[in-house]
Design a protein around this motif. Structure first.
Motif, PDB file in Angstrom:
ATOM      1  N   TRP A   1       0.636  -1.306  -0.179  1.00  0.00           N
ATOM      2  CA  TRP A   1      -0.017   0.061  -0.041  1.00  0.00           C
ATOM      3  C   TRP A   1       0.914   1.355  -0.020  1.00  0.00           C
ATOM      4  O   TRP A   1       0.456   2.280  -0.644  1.00  0.00           O
ATOM      5  CB  TRP A   1      -0.958  -0.088   1.280  1.00  0.00           C
ATOM      6  CG  TRP A   1      -2.070  -0.727   0.960  1.00  0.00           C
ATOM      7  CD1 TRP A   1      -2.633  -1.925   1.602  1.00  0.00           C
ATOM      8  CD2 TRP A   1      -3.301  -0.391   0.268  1.00  0.00           C
ATOM      9  NE1 TRP A   1      -3.989  -2.525   1.047  1.00  0.00           N
ATOM     10  CE2 TRP A   1      -4.177  -1.452   0.300  1.00  0.00           C
ATOM     11  CE3 TRP A   1      -3.493   0.718  -0.566  1.00  0.00           C
ATOM     12  CZ2 TRP A   1      -5.491  -1.198  -0.371  1.00  0.00           C
ATOM     13  CZ3 TRP A   1      -4.794   0.700  -1.213  1.00  0.00           C
ATOM     14  CH2 TRP A   1      -5.795  -0.291  -1.126  1.00  0.00           C
TER      15      TRP A   1
ATOM     16  N   THR B   1      -5.235  -2.311  -4.611  1.00  0.00           N
ATOM     17  CA  THR B   1      -4.381  -1.275  -5.233  1.00  0.00           C
ATOM     18  C   THR B   1      -4.926  -0.857  -6.630  1.00  0.00           C
ATOM     19  O   THR B   1      -4.936   0.346  -6.820  1.00  0.00           O
ATOM     20  CB  THR B   1      -2.969  -2.026  -5.333  1.00  0.00           C
ATOM     21  OG1 THR B   1      -2.539  -2.248  -4.258  1.00  0.00           O
ATOM     22  CG2 THR B   1      -2.124  -0.861  -5.915  1.00  0.00           C
TER      23      THR B   1
ATOM     24  N   HIS C   1      -5.728   3.262  -6.892  1.00  0.00           N
ATOM     25  CA  HIS C   1      -4.885   3.984  -7.750  1.00  0.00           C
ATOM     26  C   HIS C   1      -5.204   3.519  -9.110  1.00  0.00           C
ATOM     27  O   HIS C   1      -4.041   3.948  -9.966  1.00  0.00           O
ATOM     28  CB  HIS C   1      -3.419   3.718  -7.257  1.00  0.00           C
ATOM     29  CG  HIS C   1      -3.195   3.906  -5.943  1.00  0.00           C
ATOM     30  ND1 HIS C   1      -3.493   4.925  -5.095  1.00  0.00           N
ATOM     31  CD2 HIS C   1      -3.134   2.821  -5.068  1.00  0.00           C
ATOM     32  CE1 HIS C   1      -3.396   4.819  -3.869  1.00  0.00           C
ATOM     33  NE2 HIS C   1      -2.822   3.354  -3.930  1.00  0.00           N
TER      34      HIS C   1
ATOM     35  N   ASP D   1       0.940   4.205  -2.802  1.00  0.00           N
ATOM     36  CA  ASP D   1       0.504   5.536  -2.497  1.00  0.00           C
ATOM     37  C   ASP D   1       1.597   6.369  -3.143  1.00  0.00           C
ATOM     38  O   ASP D   1       1.338   7.488  -3.628  1.00  0.00           O
ATOM     39  CB  ASP D   1       0.345   5.711  -0.985  1.00  0.00           C
ATOM     40  CG  ASP D   1      -0.988   5.049  -0.591  1.00  0.00           C
ATOM     41  OD1 ASP D   1      -1.804   4.982  -1.388  1.00  0.00           O
ATOM     42  OD2 ASP D   1      -0.921   4.736   0.697  1.00  0.00           O
TER      43      ASP D   1
ATOM     44  N   GLN E   1       2.076   6.504  -6.835  1.00  0.00           N
ATOM     45  CA  GLN E   1       0.765   7.231  -7.369  1.00  0.00           C
ATOM     46  C   GLN E   1       1.049   8.745  -7.548  1.00  0.00           C
ATOM     47  O   GLN E   1       1.181   9.464  -8.513  1.00  0.00           O
ATOM     48  CB  GLN E   1      -0.641   6.938  -6.709  1.00  0.00           C
ATOM     49  CG  GLN E   1      -1.758   7.872  -7.211  1.00  0.00           C
ATOM     50  CD  GLN E   1      -2.994   7.818  -6.297  1.00  0.00           C
ATOM     51  OE1 GLN E   1      -2.676   7.636  -5.061  1.00  0.00           O
ATOM     52  NE2 GLN E   1      -4.311   8.040  -6.989  1.00  0.00           N
TER      53      GLN E   1
END
Length: 1695
Positions: free
Chosen positions: A848, A947, A951, A852, A855
Motif C-alpha cells: 500500500w 491497489t 490508484h 501511494d 501514485q
C-alpha cells in the motif's frame, strides 16, 4: 508601682503615708514631706510622667524626706514603723530614679545612703541593688568618679553576702555596671569619630570632659580588675575582704567580649592588658590552676586571639603557642586543659576569617626557620585525630558506641562556669573536637583564594591528609562520618585547584578504596553500603570539579564507580549517585579532548579487562598503564552480570557530540565494542551488552549527522562529508552482521551470533526511525544489510522486517528508482519466506505504501511529461503476447526484462521508470498470489485489486495493458486452474502433496501444535474457494469499475476469456454432461457452495459493466456465457446420485441452493438490457431463457428453504422467474403470455392425482397445437377441453424434474434415510396464482390499443385458448380440492400448508372470476372484429377455429362453474366450485358475452360456426340449471338449507335467462336461432315446475304447507309466463321439443295460432295450468298469475 501617668499622685500618696508615720517621732521627715507635697501641688495634675519628672528634677529637696526616712530607719532598728518607713522610702526613691526625677546634685547623697543601707536585711539589699544599675545607666554623666565607686562598692559588698539571691543579684548588677562603664567609652569613641555637629559645638568641651571621665573610670576599673585577678590590692575599687577571683575573671571576659575594640583603641587600657593581664594568663597556664579559673582563663585567651590579635600580636602568638602545647598528649597539665585548648582551637578554626587573618599575620610571611604558629596548631589538632581514640578498658570492643559530635557531653567544657570540678570527659570527646577543628579548617581552606590558599594548603596538607585518613577509619556516627567525608572532599578539591597533585591523588585513592565494596577493614570496620555510597558520591563530586586536571587519576575514580555498580545494583541505582556520575562525565566531556580522551582510555582499559576481550594493537598503544588502585575493577565480569565499563562507555560517548565527531575517539570506542561483541571467548551477556552499546552509539552518531546535514549542505565543498559520515557510521553495523573485525593480532577468534545480528538489525531499524532522513547515498548498504538476513533467515526475519516497513512508510521519497525496485524485490522476498507468516502478511500489506508513493510520483511525472516532449511509448504487452506460441514463457520473459531494465540511481526518474515500478509492484503481488500459504496468497490478491481500485487514475494505457495481460488474467486463470487441481487431489485423497506445499501455513502450524480445528480436506477446499473467489471477483471488479480496461489491446478477447473463467469457476468444468452421470459427478465434484456463490457474484459484477459502446460481440458474450453456465449447472441426469449437488466434505450441504439460482436469475435484467438496446435479442434467446426458467423453477437438487413454503407465498426464485417472464414480455409478449398460462396450470400439471381429478381427465388429450379436426367444423364439446395443450406442455416441461424427484424419493425409500439434497418438491401453488394474476393483468382490456394488436397473435398461436383454459381451471377446480387424502379416503387434517393452499385457491378463483366477468367479453368482441377484418382467408379460417375453441372452452368453464357434470358424471363434485353469487355473475357474464357477440347478426341468419357449439352447450347449461326445479321435494315444513337456497337461486337465474332469450324483442338484436334454441327448453322446464308442484301437493296433502322455495319458484314462473311475449315462430320450429302435440283439444284447436303467436308458450302449457287451478285456489299469489296466463288464450289475445 506607680503608672506612667500618675507619678505625682504616687509620690503624693507615699509622702502622706511617710508624713503620717513620722508625725510624732520624726518631725523633720514630716516637714520635709510636706514641702515636697507643696511642690507636687504646684505641678499640673494633667502633666505626664516625663514632664513631672523634669519638673521634680529641678528641686533637690524632693529626695530629702526619703533619705531622712532611710537614715532614721537605719538608726532606729527593725521596728515595724521603721520597716514601713524604709519600704516606703525605698519604693519612692526607686520610682524617682527610674523616672529620672532625681536632681543631679542629689545623686551622690542617694548613693551614699544606699551604701549605708547595704547592711540591712535581704529585702532591703535587693531593693538597694535594683537602684544601682538605673543610677549607673540613666545618670551616666553624674555617676562618675566617686559616685561610680560608691555604686560599685555597693555591688562588691553585697556580692559577698551569704544570701545566694543577694550575692548573685549583686554579681549580675556589677557585671552590667562594668559593661555600662565600658559601653560609655565605646559610645564616646563613636561620637568622637563622627564629625562634630554645629548645633553641639557649644557643648563640645563638656562632652570631652565627660568622655575623659568615662575613659578614666574604665581605665581604673580595668586596672583594678587586673590587680584583683593577680591577687593584688586594687586602687580604684576598695573591696572589703577582697573580691572573688572568678567574678573578676568573668568581669574581664565581659569587658573583652563586648568592648575589646574600645579597650584596644585606648593605649592606657591596652597597656594594662599587655602588662597586667597577659602575663597573668601566661603564668596561669604554667601552673596547675583550679578548673573554675582555668575555664575562665581559657575564655579570656580566646577573646585575646579573636579580638586583639591585631593590637597584641605578640601576646596572641604566645597564647596560640600555649594552645598548641596544651594539645600535645605529653602535656603535664590536667586533661581538662587539653579539652579546653581543643575547644578553643575549634572555635578559631570555625571562624574562617579569623583563621585566615591569623595565618596571614603569623605564617604568611614567615621564613622556613621561623615559627609557624598556625601550622603548628593545625598539626597539633591533626595529631589528636591521627592518634585516634584510646581504647577504654571498661568497654568491650563490640560494645563501643560510634563516635558522635558531642560524645555524650551535653555542654562544652569552656561553658561550664558553674562547675567547681571538671566533669568526666570520654576519650572520644577529644577526637571529636579535633575532627571538628580539622573539618572547619578544611572549610576555611575552601574559602581561601590566591596565594594564601596555596600557602595554607601547602603547609597544612601533610598534617591533614593522615588525619582525615585516620578519621575515616574510625567508627563514627553518620553525622561525624559525613563531616569527615565532606572535609576530605573539600581538601581534594582545594588541593586539585591549587595544583597539589600528590595529596589530591592520595586522598582520591583513599576515598575510592572506601567506596569499593571490597574495601579493607579499617579500625572502624568495613564501611556500610550507605557510607560507601557517600564516599562514592564524594569521589564523583571531586572528579566533577577537577575534570580538566585529573588526567591519569580518572582510572581510580572510574574504577571505583564501575566496581560499585558491578557489585551493588541498588547502590548504583541510587538517584544521587547517578546524578553525581552524570555531572562528572558531563564535566569531563565539556573539559575538552584531553579530558574525554583520558576518560575513554580509562573506560576501554577497564572494560577490556572486565570483559576478558582483547584490545586492538592501535588502541593498546594509546592506552596508559593501569594504576594499581584501578586494578580492582579489572576482574572478569560475573556470570550474567553486565560490564559497567561498557555501559559507562556507551553513556559517555552517546552524550558527547565531540566524541561522536572525533575520528580518533570513534575508532577507539567502536573497535573496543566490536571486539567485545564478536569475541568468541567473551560471555554471551557481554557480547549482547557490547553490541547494544555499539548500537546506541551508532544511533547517536547518525542522529548527529542528520542534525548537521543541513549546515554541511550549505558548504559546496563539504558535500561528501555527510556521505563519508554515513559510511563510517554504518560500517560497525556491517561488521556486526559479517563478524569481521580488523586490526587485532592473530589468534583472536571472532564470530557473530544470532543475538548480535539481531541487535544490528534492531539498530538499523532505530537508525532509520530516528535519522533515516540523514541517509543520502547509503540506501544500497541498508538493503545489503536487510538482504543479508536471508543467508540464515530463521528468527532474524522478524527483526529485520521493521526496517523495511519503516523505509516503505517514511523514506520512499528518498529512495532513487533503482532502490525503489530493490525495495519491491525485498518485499517480495519477505512475502515468499516461510519462517514467519506474520512477516509475510505484513510484507504484502506494505505494498500500500509503495502504491501511494508511486501514485503521487506518477502524477508528478505525468504532469512533467505533458509539459515536455512525450517519449516514445513502449510496445504493449498484449502485442508481444499475441504472436507468442507459448504464452507462459513469453510472459515470463517480459517480466524478467522489466526486472532487468536499467533505472536511474538518483533523481525522480521518467514516466517509463514509474511504469516499470508500477508493473513490477503489481507483478510481485500477483506472484505472491500464487503462494502455497492461504493467508499470504489471499492477502496478496486482495492487496493487488485494492491497489488497482484505489490508484487506477495513475495507470496509463500501457500500464493497463500490462496489468490486464500480465497480472490480472494470468492470476485469475491460475487461481481457477489451481483450485481445480486441488479439488481433484482432495477428491482422490492425495492431500499429502498439498500439505507439503502449505507446510508454513495454518495446516502445518495446527499439526505441530497438536490441534486440528478442521478437516484438512475441507479446509483446503475452503481456502482455494476463497482464493479463486477473491481473484475472480477482483478481475470482475477491474472490468466493472474502470472503463480504461476496454481500451487495452485485445479487449474483446480478454472479455471472452474472463467470462469463460467465470463459467469454469461456476460449473467446475468446461465440458457438458453428455458422458452421463459419471461425467457429471466428475465435474460436480469440482464445485462447492462457496465457489458457486462466488462465481455468481462475479458474473453479477461483470453483468453490470458499462460497455464501451454497444458492440454486439461484447453484449452477446455475457448472455451466451450465462446460458451455458446455467445449463451446465442445472443439467443433472435423472439417474444421478443423490449427492451430485452436495459438497464431498461438508456433510451433505447443498452446493446449488435456491439463493444461487436466485442470483443467477437476477443477472437477466442486466444481460438482456444491452442485448435489447443493441437489437441482438432474438426469439431463440427468449425460448432458451424460458426453458432455463422451467428447469430452475423445479430443480430438485436445489430444494426450497422451508418446503412446502411456496404454498403460502412465492419463493424468491419463483418471484424472480415471473419477473424474468415479464422481461421477455417486453420483446415477445405472446411467448411470455403462453409461458404465464403454462405456469398458471403448473400446480395441476406436476401433481398426477390432481390432473386425473380434473373434469374430463380421462378423455382424449388435445393436440399439441390446441386445435382439433381438419376443417372448419367445430369439434364436439366435452370435458377433454380442460386437458388442453397448455397442461400437457406444463407436464412435459416439468417431466424431467418430476422424474428426478421420483428418483431421489426412491433413493430415500431404499436407504430408509433422507439423502443429501432430496427433499419434497415445490408445489408451485403460489407461483400458479401469481402467474394467473399476471396473465389476467396482461389480458386486461384496459389497454385496448395494445391488446387489440396482441389478441390476433394470441388467438393464432393458441395462447388465448391457453389463457381461458388456465383461468377456467383455477375457477372450476380450486387448488384446495386437489389436496391429497389419506389411504382411507378421508381428507387429511388441516395444516398450515393446507390453509395456505386454500387461501391461494380463493385468490386464484376470484382472479379468474373477475377476468371472465370483466375482461373476457370485451376481448371476445375485439377478436370477432379482428377476425372479420382479417384480409387473409387462411388467417381468418385459423382465427375462426381459434374462436370456436375459445367459446367452447368458455362454455365448458361456465358449465363446470355451475356444477353441471360433463362426460363421466361420477367425477362431478357435490359442492359447486364457487359461491352462488359468483356462479350468477359468471352466468350473466358468459351469457351476456355470447349475446353481445351475436347481437349484430341479422334475424334470419344462421348461427356463426364459431359459436354454434358454445350456444348448444349454453342451452344445455340453462336447461340443466332449470331442471334442478323438478327434483323431488323435501317433505318437510322446515326451513330450507344452504344447498336448497343455492339450488333455487341458480334455478331462478337460469329461468330468467331462458325467458330473456325467448322474448320477442322490440329491436331485432337477437337472432331467431337463439330463441328457437331457448323457447322449447323454457316450456319444458316450466312444465316440469308445474308437475313438481302438483306432485308435491298430492304427497303433502291440502292441509300441509308447501315449501316456501317451491311456492316462490312457482309464483315467479307464473308471473313471467303471464308477461312473456314469445318470439314469433320460435315454438313452431321446435314444436316437437315443446310437447304441443300432446296438448288438450282446446289447445289443439288453436295450435295454428299458438305456434305462430306471442302466447304460444301459454297454449303449450294449458293442461298444466288447468291442473294447478284446484291446488292453488286458496293462494291469491298463485291463482292470479294462473288467471292471467289463461286470459292470454282468448281470441282477442290471439288476434
Amino acid at each position: 508601682m506607680a503608672s506612667s501617668l500618675n507619678l505625682g499622685g504616687f509620690l503624693s500618696s507615699e509622702l502622706q503615708t511617710l508624713s503620717t508615720e513620722a508625725r510624732r517621732k520624726f518631725p523633720d521627715i514630716k516637714e520635709a514631706a510636706e514641702r515636697v507635697i507643696v511642690i507636687l501641688r504646684g505641678i499640673k495634675s494633667t502633666s505626664t510622667t516625663v514632664s513631672t519628672a523634669a519638673e521634680l528634677r529641678q528641686h533637690p529637696e524632693v529626695v530629702r524626706p526619703f533619705i531622712l526616712a532611710c537614715r532614721h530607719s537605719s538608726a532606729s532598728g527593725s521596728s515595724s514603723s521603721s520597716t514601713r518607713m524604709t519600704t516606703t522610702a525605698l519604693q519612692s526613691l526607686q520610682q524617682l530614679v527610674s523616672a529620672r526625677a532625681v536632681c543631679d546634685r542629689s545623686i551622690g547623697e542617694v548613693l551614699r545612703e544606699l551604701r549605708q543601707m547595704a547592711g540591712l536585711g535581704a529585702d532591703v539589699q535587693v531593693k538597694v541593688l535594683q537602684m544601682v544599675l538605673p543610677l549607673v545607666t540613666l545618670y551616666a554623666d553624674c555617676v562618675v568618679g566617686e559616685e561610680l565607686v560608691e555604686a560599685l562598692h555597693v555591688c562588691l559588698a553585697l556580692q559577698q553576702s551569704r544570701d545566694a539571691i543577694v550575692a548573685n543579684t549583686a554579681a549580675a548588677i556589677l557585671r552590667q555596671a562594668v559593661e555600662q562603664v565600658f559601653a560609655r567609652v565605646a559610645q564616646d569613641d563613636l561620637l568622637d569619630a563622627a564629625e562634630p555637629d554645629a548645633a553641639n559645638m557649644d557643648a563640645e568641651p563638656h562632652v570631652k570632659r565627660v568622655a575623659e571621665l568615662h575613659a578614666s573610670d574604665a581605665l581604673f576599673i580595668l586596672q583594678d580588675l587586673c590587680l584583683l585577678a593577680a591577687d593584688h590590692e586594687p586602687v580604684f575599687l576598695q573591696a572589703a575582704g577582697g573580691a572573688d577571683k572568678r567574678l573578676v575573671l568573668e568581669l574581664l571576659e565581659s569587658v573583652l567580649a563586648n568592648h575589646a575594640a574600645a579597650v584596644a583603641r585606648h593605649p592606657a587600657m591596652a597597656l594594662v592588658l599587655r602588662e597586667r593581664l597577659a602575663p597573668f594568663i601566661v603564668g596561669f597556664f604554667a601552673d596547675r590552676a583550679p578548673f573554675t579559673l582555668a575555664v575562665r582563663s581559657i575564655r579570656i585567651v580566646w577573646l585575646f586571639v579573636c579580638h586583639l590579635h591585631g593590637a597584641m600580636a605578640a601576646e596572641c602568638e604566645v597564647f596560640l603557642g600555649i594552645l598548641a602545647r596544651l594539645l600535645a598528649a605529653e602535656s603535664p597539665l590536667p586533661p581538662f586543659y587539653r579539652v579546653l585548648a581543643l575547644e578553643t582551637v575549634r572555635k578559631a578554626a570555625e571562624d574562617h576569617a579569623l583563621l585566615r587573618a591569623l595565618f596571614a599575620q603569623y605564617d604568611g610571611n614567615a621564613q622556613a626557620d621561623d615559627c609557624h604558629v598556625i601550622r603548628d596548631l593545625v598539626a597539633a589538632a591533626a595529631r589528636v585525630v591521627a592518634d585516634g581514640i584510646p581504647p577504654e578498658p571498661a568497654a568491650a570492643a563490640g560494645d563501643a558506641l560510634p563516635v558522635s559530635a558531642a560524645c555524650g557531653v551535653r555542654t562544652q567544657m569552656h561553658k561550664l562556669l558553674d562547675k567547681a570540678e571538671p566533669p568526666a570527659v570520654p576519650a572520644a570527646y577529644l577526637f571529636a573536637q579535633a575532627l571538628a577543628s580539622i573539618a572547619a579548617l578544611a572549610d576555611a581552606l575552601a574559602e581561601a583564594t590566591g596565594g594564601q590558599a596555596l600557602a595554607l594548603a601547602t603547609q597544612a596538607w601533610p598534617a591533614l591528609l593522615p588525619a582525615i585518613a585516620a578519621a575515616l577509619g574510625v567508627r563514627l556516627d553518620d553525622e561525624m562520618f559525613a563531616r569527615a567525608l565532606g572535609s576530605a572532599q573539600t581538601l581534594v578539591c582545594v588541593w586539585g585547584a591549587v595544583g597539589l597533585r600528590e595529596p589530591r591523588d592520595q586522598m582520591l585513592r583513599l576515598l575510592c578504596q572506601l567506596a569499593r565494596p571490597a574495601a579493607a577493614a579499617a579500625p572502624g570496620g568495613v564501611p556500610s553500603p550507605e557510607r560507601r555510597v557517600l564516599c562514592l558520591r564524594a569521589v564523583l563530586e571531586c572528579a566533577c570539579r577537577l575534570a580538566a586536571e585529573l588526567q591519569d587519576a580518572w582510572a581510580p575514580v572510574l574504577g571505583a564507580l564501575l566496581d560499585t555498580e558491578d557489585a551493588a545494583a541498588a547502590v548504583a541505582a541510587s538517584e544521587p549517585v547517578r546524578q553525581a556520575a552524570a555531572r562528572m562525565l558531563a564535566a569531563a566531556r565539556n573539559a575538552g579532548p584531553p579530558a574525554y580522551l583520558c576518560v575513554l582510555r580509562a573506560l576501554v582499559r577497564l572494560g577490556s579487562d572486565a570483559a576478558g576481550v582483547p584490545v586492538s594493537e592501535a588502541v593498546a598503544a594509546a592506552l596508559p598503564p593501569l594504576s594499581p588502585l584501578a586494578a580492582a575493577a579489572d576482574a572478569p565480569a560475573q556470570a550474567d552480570r553486565p560490564v559497567p565499563a561498557i555501559e559507562r562507555l556507551r553513556a559517555f560517548v552517546v552524550a558527547s557530540d565531540a566524541v561522536l565527531m572525533d575520528s580518533a575517539a570513534w575508532d577507539i570506542v567502536t573497535q573496543h565494542l566490536l571486539a567485545a561483541a564478536l569475541c568468541g571467548d567473551a560471555a554471551a551477556h557481554v557480547r549482547a551488552q557490547a553490541s547494544g552499546a555499539l548500537a546506541d552509539i551508532v544511533l547517536a552518531a547518525m542522529d548527529l549527522a542528520g542534525a548537521t546535514k543541513g549546515s554541511s549542505a550549505a558548504d559546496t565543498g563539504s558535500r561528501a562529508s555527510p556521505e563519508a559520515a554515513q559510511l563510517r557510521i554504518l560500517t560497525p553495523l556491517a561488521q556486526l552482521m559479517g563478524a569481521h573485525v580488523a586490526g587485532f593480532a592473530a589468534g583472536h577468534r571472532f564470530a557473530g551470533t544470532a543475538e548480535v545480528r539481531r541487535v544490528a538489525l534492531d539498530t538499523l531499524h532505530r537508525l532509520l526511525q530516528a535519522s533515516g532522513h540523514a541517509v543520502v547515498r547509503a540506501w544500497d548498504v541498508v538493503f545489503d544489510i536487510v538482504q543479508a538476513v536471508f543467508a540464515q533467515p530463521g528468527a532474524l526475519v522478524a527483526s529485520v522486517f521493521p526496517c523495511v516497513q519503516l523505509v516503505c512508510s517514511d523514506y520512499l521519497a528518498d529512495l532513487p528508482p533503482r532502490c525503489l525496485r530493490r525495495c519491491i524485490a525485498v518485499l517480495a522476498q519477505f512475502g515468499r519466506q516461510r519462517d514467519d507468516l506474520n512477516v509475510a502478511l505484513a510484507a504484502v500489506g506494505q505494498a500500500w505504501a509503495l502504491c501511494d508513493f508511486l501514485q503521487s510520483e506518477s502524477m508528478r511525472t505525468a504532469a512533467g511529461a505533458r509539459a515536455g516532449d512525450a517519449a516514445e511509448p513502449p510496445e504493449l504487452t498484449s502485442r508481444r503476447l499475441a504472436g507468442a506460441p507459448d504464452q507462459d514463457a513469453a510472459l515470463e520473459a517480459i517480466v524478467q526484462a522489466w526486472w532487468a531494465e536499467d533505472l536511474p540511481s538518483g533523481g525522480g526518474g521518467s514516466m517509463r521508470t514509474r511504469q516499470v515500478l508500477w508493473v513490477l509492484l503489481l507483478q510481485a503481488l500477483a506472484a505472491l498470489g500464487r503462494d502455497a500459504r492461504h493467508e499470504v496468497r489471499l492477502g496478496a490478491i486482495q492487496t493487488l485489486f485494492r491497489t488497482l481500485d484505489a490508484h487506477a487514475a495513475c495507470l496509463d494505457a500501457w500500464l493497463w495493458d500490462a496489468t490486464v495481460w500480465a497480472v490480472v488474467l494470468p492470476l485469475a486463470q491460475y487461481a481457477v486452474a489451481e483450485r481445480a487441481r486441488v479439488f481433484g487431489l482432495v477428491r482422490s485423497g492425495n492431500i499429502d502433496e498439498l500439505l507439503g506445499e502449505a507446510s508454513a501455513g495454518s495446516l502445518r502450524v495446527a499439526e505441530r501444535s497438536g490441534v486440528c480445528l478442521e478437516d484438512p480436506r475441507r479446509l483446503l477446499r475452503k481456502q482455494w474457494d476463497e482464493t479463486a473467489a477473491t481473484a475472480m471477483m477482483g478481475a470482475a471488479r477491474t472490468w466493472a469499475d474502470h472503463a480504461a480496461v476496454w481500451a487495452v489491446g485485445g479487449a474483446e478477447h480478454a472479455w471472452r476469456h474472463l467470462w469463460a473463467l467465470v463459467g469454469l469457476f461456476l460449473v467446475g468444468a468446461s465440458g457438458s454432461s453428455d458422458g452421463g452421470s459419471a461425467a457429471v459427478a466428475d465435474w460436480a465434484a469440482l464445485r462447492s457452495r462457496d465457489s458457486v456463490s462466488a462465481a455468481v457474484d462475479c458474473a453479477s459484477v461483470l453483468a453490470g459493466c458499462a460497455y464501451a459502446g454497444a458492440v454486439v460481440d461484447r453484449v452477446r458474450t455475457p448472455w451466451d456465457a450465462w446460458l451455458r453456465m446455467t445449463r451446465r449447472l442445472t443439467d443433472v441426469p435423472v439417474d444421478a446420485g443423490a449427492d451430485i449437488n452436495c459438497a464431498l466434505d461438508s456433510g451433505g450441504s447443498v452446493v446449488v441452493s435456491q439463493e444461487t439460482l436466485c442470483a443467477l436469475l437476477r443477472l437477466c435484467p442486466a444481460l438482456l438490457a444491452p442485448l435489447r438496446e443493441a437489437g441482438a435479442l432474438q426469439l431463440a434467446d427468449c425460448h432458451a431463457l424460458l426453458a432455463l426458467l422451467r428447469r430452475l423453477l423445479f430443480f430438485p437438487d436445489a430444494p426450497l428453504l422451508s418446503p412446502p413454503s411456496d404454498a403460502a407465498g412465492m419463493t424468491r426464485l419463483q418471484a424472480l422467474a415471473l419477473d424474468t417472464v415479464a422481461l421477455v414480455q417486453r420483446s415477445q409478449p405472446a411467448l411470455a403470455l403462453a409461458e404465464l398460462a403454462m405456469l398458471a396450470v403448473a400446480p395441476y400439471a406436476i401433481h398426477a392425482r390432481r390432473a386425473q381429478a380434473a373434469p374430463g381427465g380421462r378423455g382424449r388429450r388435445a393436440s399439441a397445437s390446441g386445435c382439433e379436426g381438419d376443417s372448419g367444423d367445430a369439434p364436439g364439446v366435452s370435458a377433454d377441453l380442460l386437458e388442453h395443450a397448455v397442461v400437457g406442455r406444463a407436464a412435459a416441461a416439468f417431466a424431467g424434474a418430476l422424474a428426478r424427484s421420483e428418483h431421489l424419493l426412491a433413493l430415500r425409500i431404499e436407504g430408509q434415510r433422507k439423502p443429501s439434497g432430496a427433499v419434497p418438491a415445490p408445489t408451485l401453488v403460489a407461483l400458479g396464482v401469481a402467474a394467473l394474476d399476471r396473465l389476467g393483468d396482461a389480458l386486461r382490456t384496459g389497454d385496448g390499443a395494445e391488446l387489440l394488436l396482441l389478441l390476433p397473435q394470441l388467438l393464432l398461436d393458441g395462447s388465448w385458448l391457453d389463457a381461458i383454459t388456465a383461468m377456467g381451471l383455477h375457477l372450476v377446480h380450486p387448488l384446495h380440492r386437489a389436496a391429497p387424502s389419506d389411504p382411507a379416503g378421508q381428507p387429511k387434517p388441516a395444516t398450515k400448508a393446507s390453509a395456505s393452499i386454500t387461501a391461494s385457491a380463493f385468490t386464484s378463483s376470484a382472479t379468474a372470476t373477475d377476468w371472465f366477468v370483466q375482461d373476457m367479453p370485451p376481448a371476445m368482441l375485439l377478436l370477432r372484429a379482428a377476425q372479420r377484418d382479417e384480409p387473409s382467408k387462411e388467417s381468418a379460417q385459423k382465427m375462426r377455429r381459434g374462436l370456436s375453441q375459445a367459446w367452447a372452452a368458455t362454455g365448458t368453464v361456465l358449465a363446470l362453474t355451475l356444477g353441471m357434470p360433463l362426460g363421466d358424471a361420477s367425477l362431478a363434485s357435490d359442492t359447486p366450485p364457487v359461491a352462488l353469487q359468483a356462479q350468477i355473475l359468471m352466468l350473466d357474464a358468459v351469457v351476456n358475452a355470447g349475446l353481445r357477440y351475436v347481437a349484430d347478426d341479422l334475424p334470419g341468419t344462421p348461427a356463426p360456426v364459431e359459436v354454434a357449439l358454445y350456444w348448444d352447450l349454453l342451452v344445455r347449461v340453462l336447461e340443466w340449471g332449470a331442471q334442478m326445479a323438478s327434483e323431488p321435494a323435501v317433505l318437510s315444513c322446515a326451513d330450507t338449507s344452504d344447498a336448497d337456497c343455492r339450488q333455487q337461486g341458480l334455478t331462478v337465474a337460469c329461468f330468467r335467462w331462458l325467458f330473456r332469450m325467448s322474448v320477442d324483442q322490440q329491436q331485432p338484436t337477437m337472432p331467431l336461432w337463439v330463441a328457437t334454441a331457448a323457447a322449447p327448453t323454457l316450456v319444458n322446464q316450466c312444465r316440469a315446475v308445474f308437475q313438481r308442484f302438483v306432485a308435491d301437493r298430492l304427497v303433502l296433502g291440502k292441509s300441509s304447507p308447501m315449501p316456501v322455495s317451491h311456492v316462490e319458484l312457482l309464483c315467479l314462473v307464473l308471473n313471467d309466463l303471464a308477461l312473456l311475449d314469445c318470439y314469433p315462430a320460435a315454438l313452431a320450429w321446435a314444436k316437437q321439443d315443446c310437447g304441443c302435440e300432446n296438448s288438450s283439444s282446446v289447445v289443439t284447436a288453436f295450435v295454428g295460432q299458438a305456434t305462430a303467436g306471442k302466447s304460444a308458450h301459454i297454449f303449450a302449457l294449458y293442461d298444466d295450468l288447468l291442473d294447478l287451478i284446484p291446488l292453488v285456489g286458496g293462494s291469491p299469489a298463485l291463482i292470479v298469475p294462473v288467471q292471467k296466463c289463461l286470459r292470454r288464450m282468448s281470441p282477442k289475445t290471439f288476434g
